[in-house]
Write a protein that holds these residues in place. Structure first.
Motif, PDB file in Angstrom:
ATOM      1  N   LYS A  51       0.836  -1.202   0.000  1.00 16.70           N
ATOM      2  CA  LYS A  51       0.000   0.000   0.000  1.00 16.70           C
ATOM      3  C   LYS A  51       0.868   1.248   0.000  1.00 16.70           C
ATOM      4  CE  LYS A  51      -3.756  -2.196   2.486  1.00 16.70           C
ATOM      5  NZ  LYS A  51      -4.413  -2.363   3.771  1.00 16.70           N
ATOM      6  N   ASP A  52       2.067   1.123   0.562  1.00 25.00           N
ATOM      7  CA  ASP A  52       3.006   2.237   0.667  1.00 25.00           C
ATOM      8  C   ASP A  52       4.396   1.705   0.296  1.00 25.00           C
ATOM      9  OD1 ASP A  52       5.005   4.013   1.746  1.00 25.00           O
ATOM     10  OD2 ASP A  52       3.491   4.860   3.081  1.00 25.00           O
ATOM     11  N   ILE A  53       4.856   2.020  -0.908  1.00 23.88           N
ATOM     12  CA  ILE A  53       6.131   1.487  -1.400  1.00 23.88           C
ATOM     13  C   ILE A  53       7.298   1.909  -0.512  1.00 23.88           C
ATOM     14  CG2 ILE A  53       7.822   1.638  -3.297  1.00 23.88           C
ATOM     15  CD1 ILE A  53       5.633  -0.233  -4.044  1.00 23.88           C
ATOM     16  N   ALA A  54       7.352   3.157  -0.101  1.00 23.80           N
ATOM     17  CA  ALA A  54       8.469   3.625   0.729  1.00 23.80           C
ATOM     18  C   ALA A  54       8.523   2.853   2.049  1.00 23.80           C
ATOM     19  CB  ALA A  54       8.356   5.129   0.980  1.00 23.80           C
ATOM     20  N   ARG A  55       7.378   2.681   2.686  1.00 27.30           N
ATOM     21  CA  ARG A  55       7.318   1.936   3.949  1.00 27.30           C
ATOM     22  C   ARG A  55       7.733   0.484   3.735  1.00 27.30           C
ATOM     23  NH1 ARG A  55       1.624   2.125   6.152  1.00 27.30           N
ATOM     24  NH2 ARG A  55       1.257   0.665   4.456  1.00 27.30           N
TER      25      ARG A  55
ATOM     26  N   TYR B 212       5.203  -4.050  -5.542  1.00 24.51           N
ATOM     27  CA  TYR B 212       4.432  -3.117  -6.355  1.00 24.51           C
ATOM     28  C   TYR B 212       3.297  -2.487  -5.552  1.00 24.51           C
ATOM     29  CZ  TYR B 212       0.645  -6.508  -6.688  1.00 24.51           C
ATOM     30  OH  TYR B 212      -0.384  -7.366  -6.388  1.00 24.51           O
ATOM     31  N   LEU B 213       2.849  -1.347  -6.012  1.00 25.38           N
ATOM     32  CA  LEU B 213       1.816  -0.574  -5.349  1.00 25.38           C
ATOM     33  C   LEU B 213       0.426  -1.103  -5.688  1.00 25.38           C
ATOM     34  CD1 LEU B 213       1.355   1.943  -3.563  1.00 25.38           C
ATOM     35  CD2 LEU B 213       1.178   3.265  -5.687  1.00 25.38           C
ATOM     36  N   THR B 214      -0.383  -1.356  -4.653  1.00 28.81           N
ATOM     37  CA  THR B 214      -1.765  -1.784  -4.839  1.00 28.81           C
ATOM     38  C   THR B 214      -2.532  -1.558  -3.539  1.00 28.81           C
ATOM     39  OG1 THR B 214      -3.275  -3.625  -5.313  1.00 28.81           O
ATOM     40  CG2 THR B 214      -1.186  -4.187  -4.283  1.00 28.81           C
TER      41      THR B 214
ATOM     42  N   GLY C 179      16.791  -7.004   5.132  1.00 23.79           N
ATOM     43  CA  GLY C 179      18.146  -6.972   4.601  1.00 23.79           C
ATOM     44  C   GLY C 179      18.251  -7.223   3.101  1.00 23.79           C
ATOM     45  N   LEU C 180      17.156  -7.051   2.372  1.00 24.80           N
ATOM     46  CA  LEU C 180      17.196  -7.265   0.927  1.00 24.80           C
ATOM     47  C   LEU C 180      17.840  -6.072   0.226  1.00 24.80           C
ATOM     48  CD1 LEU C 180      13.618  -8.686   0.234  1.00 24.80           C
ATOM     49  CD2 LEU C 180      15.694  -9.920   0.897  1.00 24.80           C
ATOM     50  N   ARG C 181      18.467  -6.350  -0.917  1.00 27.49           N
ATOM     51  CA  ARG C 181      19.041  -5.302  -1.750  1.00 27.49           C
ATOM     52  C   ARG C 181      18.246  -5.253  -3.057  1.00 27.49           C
ATOM     53  NH1 ARG C 181      23.296  -8.233  -0.143  1.00 27.49           N
ATOM     54  NH2 ARG C 181      23.651  -9.028  -2.227  1.00 27.49           N
ATOM     55  N   PRO C 182      17.780  -4.073  -3.452  1.00 21.48           N
ATOM     56  CA  PRO C 182      17.013  -3.974  -4.690  1.00 21.48           C
ATOM     57  C   PRO C 182      17.905  -4.192  -5.907  1.00 21.48           C
ATOM     58  CG  PRO C 182      17.372  -1.797  -3.757  1.00 21.48           C
ATOM     59  CD  PRO C 182      17.912  -2.789  -2.768  1.00 21.48           C
ATOM     60  N   LYS C 183      17.356  -4.878  -6.888  1.00 19.78           N
ATOM     61  CA  LYS C 183      18.075  -5.042  -8.153  1.00 19.78           C
ATOM     62  C   LYS C 183      17.810  -3.844  -9.038  1.00 19.78           C
ATOM     63  CE  LYS C 183      18.470  -7.636 -12.364  1.00 19.78           C
ATOM     64  NZ  LYS C 183      17.748  -8.373 -13.351  1.00 19.78           N
ATOM     65  N   GLU C 184      16.516  -3.460  -9.136  1.00 20.41           N
ATOM     66  CA  GLU C 184      16.161  -2.313  -9.967  1.00 20.41           C
ATOM     67  C   GLU C 184      14.797  -1.771  -9.566  1.00 20.41           C
ATOM     68  OE1 GLU C 184      15.065  -3.083 -14.135  1.00 20.41           O
ATOM     69  OE2 GLU C 184      15.021  -5.210 -13.616  1.00 20.41           O
ATOM     70  N   GLU C 185      14.602  -0.510  -9.887  1.00 17.92           N
ATOM     71  CA  GLU C 185      13.305   0.131  -9.737  1.00 17.92           C
ATOM     72  C   GLU C 185      12.678   0.163 -11.122  1.00 17.92           C
ATOM     73  OE1 GLU C 185      13.523   3.916  -7.769  1.00 17.92           O
ATOM     74  OE2 GLU C 185      14.941   3.142  -6.297  1.00 17.92           O
ATOM     75  N   THR C 186      11.439  -0.277 -11.220  1.00 15.68           N
ATOM     76  CA  THR C 186      10.766  -0.316 -12.511  1.00 15.68           C
ATOM     77  C   THR C 186       9.259  -0.246 -12.329  1.00 15.68           C
ATOM     78  OG1 THR C 186      10.531  -1.558 -14.583  1.00 15.68           O
ATOM     79  CG2 THR C 186      10.770  -2.859 -12.588  1.00 15.68           C
ATOM     80  N   ASN C 187       8.587   0.402 -13.228  1.00 19.75           N
ATOM     81  CA  ASN C 187       7.126   0.488 -13.219  1.00 19.75           C
ATOM     82  C   ASN C 187       6.549   0.887 -11.858  1.00 19.75           C
ATOM     83  OD1 ASN C 187       6.936  -0.337 -15.961  1.00 19.75           O
ATOM     84  ND2 ASN C 187       7.264  -2.443 -15.308  1.00 19.75           N
ATOM     85  N   GLY C 188       7.232   1.787 -11.170  1.00 17.61           N
ATOM     86  CA  GLY C 188       6.752   2.267  -9.883  1.00 17.61           C
ATOM     87  C   GLY C 188       7.006   1.332  -8.715  1.00 17.61           C
ATOM     88  N   GLY C 189       7.702   0.234  -8.968  1.00 16.78           N
ATOM     89  CA  GLY C 189       7.992  -0.739  -7.917  1.00 16.78           C
ATOM     90  C   GLY C 189       9.470  -1.088  -7.871  1.00 16.78           C
ATOM     91  N   VAL C 190       9.772  -2.149  -7.164  1.00 21.94           N
ATOM     92  CA  VAL C 190      11.157  -2.568  -6.956  1.00 21.94           C
ATOM     93  C   VAL C 190      11.273  -4.070  -7.178  1.00 21.94           C
ATOM     94  CG1 VAL C 190      13.064  -2.628  -5.298  1.00 21.94           C
ATOM     95  CG2 VAL C 190      11.416  -0.769  -5.210  1.00 21.94           C
ATOM     96  N   VAL C 191      12.338  -4.476  -7.876  1.00 24.77           N
ATOM     97  CA  VAL C 191      12.627  -5.902  -8.084  1.00 24.77           C
ATOM     98  C   VAL C 191      13.731  -6.310  -7.118  1.00 24.77           C
ATOM     99  CG1 VAL C 191      13.492  -7.634  -9.704  1.00 24.77           C
ATOM    100  CG2 VAL C 191      11.959  -5.816 -10.516  1.00 24.77           C
ATOM    101  N   TYR C 192      13.509  -7.437  -6.428  1.00 27.50           N
ATOM    102  CA  TYR C 192      14.528  -8.045  -5.567  1.00 27.50           C
ATOM    103  C   TYR C 192      14.861  -9.406  -6.150  1.00 27.50           C
ATOM    104  CZ  TYR C 192      13.023  -4.543  -2.180  1.00 27.50           C
ATOM    105  OH  TYR C 192      12.704  -3.362  -1.557  1.00 27.50           O
ATOM    106  N   GLU C 193      16.153  -9.703  -6.287  1.00 20.37           N
ATOM    107  CA  GLU C 193      16.581 -11.013  -6.795  1.00 20.37           C
ATOM    108  C   GLU C 193      16.935 -11.921  -5.630  1.00 20.37           C
ATOM    109  OE1 GLU C 193      18.481 -11.012 -11.159  1.00 20.37           O
ATOM    110  OE2 GLU C 193      19.813 -10.348  -9.565  1.00 20.37           O
TER     111      GLU C 193
END
Length: 129
Positions: free
Chosen positions: A14-18, A52-54, A28-42
């Motif tokens: 509901k809140d991407i930043a949070r 993703y936001l929903t 302790g996850l590290r983001p791979k990339e920011e895309t389409n308003g969200g974040v990918v974690y590998e």
């Protein structure tokens, strides 16, 4: 065809930043990339999840996803040290470890809720005999 294709999960927020603070600072996850308003974690084995936001985040009463780990109790300890709180399902059958993991049906598992109310799990497959 699908059986041989990689499967990726979605993590609703509901809140991407949070949610990012939870997954990056507490888990302790590290983001791979920011895309389409969200974040990918590998993750291991070439798998990944898309945060993703929903407005529907946290509405499922079942686990959203699980990590297949070698030692659930060690992961619980590490995550608790970072501030993650684990669920205590008192009506669930099985033996409980000192860390609170439940062993039943050939697996040892533990669950926590993320900042969005999603239920996430840690699962350790136990060897047979």
């Amino acid at each position: 065809m699908l059986q041989t294709s990689p499967l990726y999960s979605y993590i609703p927020a509901k809140d991407i930043a949070r949610a990012r603070r939870f997954y990056e600072d507490m888990v302790g996850l590290r983001p791979k990339e920011e895309t389409n308003g969200g974040v990918v974690y590998e993750f291991g084995g070439g798998t990944a999840a898309f945060l993703y936001l929903t407005p529907n985040a946290g509405t499922s009463r079942a686990s959203q996803a699980f990590w297949s780990v070698q030692d659930v109790d060690a992961e619980i300890q590490a995550l608790k040290a970072r501030g993650v709180q684990f669920e205590q399902y008192v009506d669930m059958p099985g033996e409980r470890s000192a860390q609170g993991a439940i062993t039943a049906g050939g697996a040892k598992a533990a669950w926590f809720r993320d900042s969005e109310g999603n239920i996430m799990a840690l699962v350790q497959t136990l060897s047979k005999g």
